[in-house]
Design an enzyme around this catalytic site. Structure first.
Site, short mmCIF file in Angstrom:
data_model
loop_
_atom_site.label_atom_id
_atom_site.label_comp_id
_atom_site.label_asym_id
_atom_site.label_seq_id
_atom_site.Cartn_x
_atom_site.Cartn_y
_atom_site.Cartn_z
N TRP A 263 0.82 -1.20 0.00
CA TRP A 263 0.00 0.00 0.00
C TRP A 263 0.87 1.27 0.00
CZ3 TRP A 263 -1.35 -4.56 2.14
CH2 TRP A 263 -2.63 -5.04 1.90
N CYS A 299 -6.60 -5.07 -1.46
CA CYS A 299 -7.75 -5.87 -1.02
C CYS A 299 -8.56 -6.48 -2.15
CB CYS A 299 -8.64 -5.06 -0.08
SG CYS A 299 -9.45 -3.62 -0.84
N HIS A 358 -13.41 -1.54 1.33
CA HIS A 358 -12.61 -2.73 1.57
C HIS A 358 -13.34 -3.92 0.93
CE1 HIS A 358 -9.91 -5.62 3.13
NE2 HIS A 358 -10.69 -6.07 4.09
N ASP A 381 -11.96 -13.12 4.73
CA ASP A 381 -11.12 -12.01 4.28
C ASP A 381 -9.67 -12.46 4.19
OD1 ASP A 381 -9.98 -9.59 3.67
OD2 ASP A 381 -10.97 -8.48 5.27
N TYR A 545 -32.40 -27.97 6.87
CA TYR A 545 -32.15 -28.81 8.04
C TYR A 545 -30.72 -28.70 8.52
CZ TYR A 545 -29.61 -32.37 5.36
OH TYR A 545 -28.68 -33.03 4.61
#
Length: 716
Positions: A263, A299, A358, A381, A545
């Site tokens: 980043w 991301c 995100h 994630d 179920y």
């Protein structure tokens, strides 16, 4: 007569025994070749929805039958020849850990186990129908065929071209990833192109992403990824474990996973995250590089690759974008902003943040490890943000649990809850160094949670699956419930008393019957000496179920006055018209209640699971039950629904009485009573049971049984 030396005598006996064994061995039927019918256009791949995968390997989905041919050294003789299959996967295959499947030859296949059946013989060829377990370990299996006669066994040589790939099966009702809507399976398993959303809450952008899960080499790469994780193959049958492994392995932070996050804005030596438009190149580079992390990801890239891997393995998956997404660093379940005495930011303490957007994933599965109702979509994630049990991964966290604030349910629910529904709390430092809450922004976090719509390129807003409407009483209850399990439980004022209790019971002793209105009693006990009031919110949902939530039927809000030291009963009714077209197999429903008591602010919450009872088939034997003599049984049924049943099928069977018969029945009118007479000839004496079941789209789980004592035929 000359004496024969002992050594010559032993050699003679040994030679005779060896010759006998060779004769026996030569008599054992051997496998000359195996034909797996594995081409993309052939029956197996078509029926298993794997015909889109590149190549001609046999790729199957568990819990489903497949066909194969064996070319033998001579015609197979069931009276003296024996045969079974063996499938092995992983480094140390063992039967107990389900990594070694021994597949016996049987006369009739059963649905929930590994078995094989001969369905055709032609010369030296034998065609087998093979059934796999719906809980089988996924992965690459090595196939061997074992044949034997009276004594020796012969195992066919392993040929890598005969390896079998096993995947999860969303088409199989007994698989944990079962998804019953074909349109959704097409979207979340078979669609290899999607949309990923980005931008801001006010300016939502979209980009197309090539998932490419069927491309050349993708399946091998996905299995390589699982192997590289070091997770034993014995755990690969559980989708909860698989998505947890994939969540960890898509990022490279602590385990040499696929993508290195960056980043910084400096992407020298790699590809800028914004330059990627699909997963195939990333995964190919990772595989060809022997597991060296690919540079770089953010991301949406982590999410896109996660979708590729999980769809490739058979887990229904989608990429999901949350706008104004909070990053809670201290498990407080709040997004905290710290100010000094002069209302200046204390940067050293302000570690929480709110991302413009995100991207993560939702995966579909049952959750037998959680209370009923927590199955369905699970948040996963792969972006490295916080560790979970020492590894950078997150999920699967049940969306149903997040919505109600039950963050104590695994995995990593507190972190995901904070991302979508935490309050932004402002704290000011006091002169003594303590902090006081001075402001609370309740509507800042978690907006326009988005994914691609089923069957189109439109954006589908799924915020309602993650939380109740912003600012509603239910949403506030969820926030305050969650905060009690965070690191700052004192953030919200605790109740001044907790003297109210709530319980749900059925008005009918054996429960409500399908075709009728549902009536339940909600009993609220006020143990205090003061008047109380509760705003009670109700929601009833259709359930599988397996505990997977399918859809909501109805929501309601009721204000209830609670006299001192008194018990108040509220009747809750669900009309037949509300549920008539919405039920799934087993006709299971769940009522969720939540409320806040005034003036104490106590929170009430409970869930009540129940099913709608179906009528029985009544079976009455006709005539004497004697081996070899014809008799009959009358099967009676009354349609309980106020509308016609269409395309009804009746199944009748009984060990020692008759093989299974499937009978197509004409439509059955509303409230009509009908009966059928089935004739059969018992073949075994003793106590027997005749079974019958009725099935149609409008009504399932209808069955009956009767005991029949069969006498021996003395005249035989």
């Amino acid at each position: 007569m000359p004496v024969v030396p002992r050594s010559r005598l032993l050699r003679g006996r040994f030679a005779t025994a060896t010759l006998r064994e060779e004769v026996q061995l030569n008599d054992v039927v051997k496998v000359k070749s195996v034909y797996l019918m594995s081409g993309q256009s052939e029956q197996n791949r078509k029926e298993h929805h794997t015909d889109l995968y590149a190549g001609d390997d046999l790729i199957l989905r568990r819990g489903q039958t497949f066909m194969m041919w064996l070319d033998l050294s001579r015609p197979f003789d069931p009276s003296k020849d024996k045969l079974h299959l063996e499938l092995k996967t992983g480094a140390l295959p063992t039967v107990a850990k389900k990594t070694h499947a021994i597949i016996p030859l049987v006369e009739e296949l059963e649905d929930d186990r590994w078995e094989a059946k001969i369905v055709k013989q032609k010369g030296n060829g034998v065609q087998l129908s093979v059934n796999s377990s719906p809980t089988a370990v996924i992965g690459r299996y090595r196939l061997s065929v074992v044949t034997s006669g009276l004594n020796p066994k012969v195992k066919s040589k392993h040929e890598p071209t005969n390896d079998i790939y096993m995947l999860f099966n969303p088409w199989c009702k007994d698989d944990a990833v079962f998804m019953d809507e074909e349109e959704e399976r097409q979207e979340y398993v078979l669609n290899d192109v999607g949309r990923i959303y980005y931008g801001t809450n006010q300016q939502i952008g979209a980009r197309t992403w090539d998932f490419g899960q069927f491309s050349e080499g993708m399946l091998a790469t996905c299995l390589f990824l699982l192997e590289k994780s070091g997770t034993p193959a014995s755990g690969w049958g559980n989708p909860i474990k698989i998505v947890r492994v994939v969540s960890a392995m898509i990022n490279s932070d602590d385990d040499g996973g696929v993508l290195e996050g960056n980043w910084s804005g400096d992407y020298e030596g790699g590809t800028p995250p914004t330059a990627w438009s699909g997963s195939v190149k990333i995964l190919n580079n990772y595989y060809e590089g022997g597991g060296a992390p690919v540079k770089y990801g953010q991301c949406w890239v982590f999410s896109g690759v996660t979708t590729t891997v999980l769809r490739c393995l058979g887990v229904p998956t989608r990429s999901v974008t949350n706008f104004n997404s909070a990053h809670d660093t201290d498990v407080s379940l709040t997004t905290d902003v710290y100010l000094d005495e002069n209302l200046e930011h204390l940067n050293s303490l302000n570690t929480d943040s709110i991302w413009n957007f995100h991207v993560w994933n939702d995966c579909w599965m049952s959750r037998p490890d959680l209370p009923p109702g927590m199955g369905g979509w699970q948040a996963v994630d792969a972006t490295p943000q916080e560790t979970s049990q020492g590894t950078f991964r997150c999920g699967p966290a049940s969306l149903a649990a997040l919505r109600s604030g039950q963050v104590y349910l695994k995995h990593d629910s507190p972190f995901v809850f904070a991302e979508v529904n935490s309050d932004k709390i402002f704290w000011q430092r006091n002169l003594d160094g303590t902090f006081t809450q001075i402001h609370n922004e309740k509507h800042t976090v978690g907006h326009h949670i988005s994914t691609k719509a089923v069957g189109s390129d439109e954006r589908y807003d799924i915020t309602h699956l993650y939380k109740h409407p912003e600012g509603s009483e239910e949403e506030r209850i969820a926030v305050e419930t969650a905060s009690r399990y965070g690191s700052k439980p004192e953030t919200y004022s605790p109740p001044t008393a907790e003297d109210i209790s709530i319980q749900v019971t059925m008005m009918d002793g054996d429960g409500p019957h399908i075709g009728s209105d549902v009536n339940l009693n909600i009993t609220i006990t006020n143990a205090s000496a003061e008047q109380r009031t509760v705003i009670l919110h109700s929601q009833v949902a259709v359930m599988y179920y397996t505990g997977v939530h399918k859809s909501n039927l109805r929501s309601g809000r009721t204000e209830v006055d609670l006299p001192p030291n008194d018990v108040t009963t509220v009747e809750w009714t669900l009309l037949y018209e509300t549920y008539q077209d919405k039920l799934v197999d087993q006709a299971a429903l769940m009522l969720t209640l939540s409320g806040r008591v005034s003036p104490t602010q106590q929170v009430l919450a409970t869930q009540f699971s129940f099913r709608l009872r179906t009528p029985d088939l009544v079976i009455k034997p006709i005539g004497e039950a004697v081996v070899g003599k014809k008799m009959a049984a009358e099967i009676s049924f009354t349609n309980p629904l106020p509308h016609k049943l269409r395309a009804v099928m009746l199944h009748v069977e009984g060990l020692g009485l008759l093989s299974i018969r499937k009978i197509a029945v004409s439509d059955i009118s509303s409230q009509a009573s009908v009966s059928w007479v089935e004739e059969f000839v018992p073949v075994l004496a003793g106590p027997r049971k005749l079974l019958a079941s009725l099935d149609c789209k409008e009504l399932t789980q209808v069955h009956g049984v009767v005991d029949i004592q069969v006498k021996k035929n003395e005249g035989v």
